[in-house]
Design a protein around this motif. Sequence first.
Motif, PDB file in Angstrom:
ATOM      1  N   SER A   1       0.903  -1.103   0.144  1.00 50.79           N
ATOM      2  CA  SER A   1      -0.025   0.053  -0.042  1.00 50.79           C
ATOM      3  C   SER A   1       0.823   1.271   0.101  1.00 50.79           C
TER       4      SER A   1
ATOM      5  N   PHE B   1      -3.388   6.168 -12.456  1.00 53.37           N
ATOM      6  CA  PHE B   1      -4.611   4.964 -12.426  1.00 53.37           C
ATOM      7  C   PHE B   1      -5.824   5.754 -13.201  1.00 53.37           C
TER       8      PHE B   1
ATOM      9  N   ASP C   1     -15.250   2.274  -7.575  1.00 52.53           N
ATOM     10  CA  ASP C   1     -14.230   1.386  -7.506  1.00 52.53           C
ATOM     11  C   ASP C   1     -14.603   0.220  -7.288  1.00 52.53           C
TER      12      ASP C   1
ATOM     13  N   ASP D   1     -14.206  -2.671  -8.607  1.00 47.46           N
ATOM     14  CA  ASP D   1     -13.299  -3.865  -8.572  1.00 47.46           C
ATOM     15  C   ASP D   1     -12.287  -3.590  -7.351  1.00 47.46           C
ATOM     16  N   LYS D   2     -12.352  -2.763  -6.505  1.00 47.91           N
ATOM     17  CA  LYS D   2     -11.678  -2.619  -5.350  1.00 47.91           C
ATOM     18  C   LYS D   2     -10.232  -2.379  -5.682  1.00 47.91           C
ATOM     19  N   SER D   3      -9.718  -1.944  -6.815  1.00 46.86           N
ATOM     20  CA  SER D   3      -8.255  -1.828  -7.451  1.00 46.86           C
ATOM     21  C   SER D   3      -7.755  -0.593  -6.641  1.00 46.86           C
ATOM     22  N   LEU D   4      -8.581   0.506  -6.676  1.00 44.46           N
ATOM     23  CA  LEU D   4      -8.177   1.678  -6.047  1.00 44.46           C
ATOM     24  C   LEU D   4      -7.926   1.643  -4.673  1.00 44.46           C
TER      25      LEU D   4
ATOM     26  N   LYS E   1      -7.088  -1.284  -3.001  1.00 45.66           N
ATOM     27  CA  LYS E   1      -5.915  -2.218  -2.938  1.00 45.66           C
ATOM     28  C   LYS E   1      -4.554  -1.217  -3.355  1.00 45.66           C
ATOM     29  N   LEU E   2      -4.641  -0.447  -4.165  1.00 47.96           N
ATOM     30  CA  LEU E   2      -3.454   0.467  -4.684  1.00 47.96           C
ATOM     31  C   LEU E   2      -3.071   1.356  -3.472  1.00 47.96           C
TER      32      LEU E   2
END
Length: 156
Positions: free
Chosen positions: A2, A12, A93, A95-98, A100-101
Amino acid sequence: MSLKVGDKVPNFSAKDQHGANFIWDEHLGKPIVLYFYPKDDTPGCTAQACSFRDEYEDFKELGAEVIGVSGDSEKAHTKFAQKYKLPFILLSDQDKSLRKLFGVPTNLLGLLPGRVTYIINAEGTLVYIYNNMSAKNHVSIAKDKVKEIFKDFKNK
């Protein structure tokens, strides 16, 4: 992995509440308050969003932009923004990618998405993180930190 204070936020993209493609690098050049919240139209999240709305002009006067992020769809964000007259960008968000990022934690045994506010400078470097599930203090702390960290920004 993170992001932590001192890290540069990598480029992104995500969809905003209008269905437009938001590209991070295109928004650099001013301080950004990027806040993650659990869900549109819930009591705490609505209070937090409305507090950012009520203080939005103050953030703009300080030279900063406010961006909210949750796992809701663009359509849900559109309704939320219209209902409460939110003047800032909301990113979807799903897909929860942000999350996670940025390393936004989950709470309540992993069931509830976390609530974290990030202060990012004009060059895209993370300068402050406030992680607290209570929606109450995010706006005032963000505003105080923007004032403190970027007091000379408007003079440049």
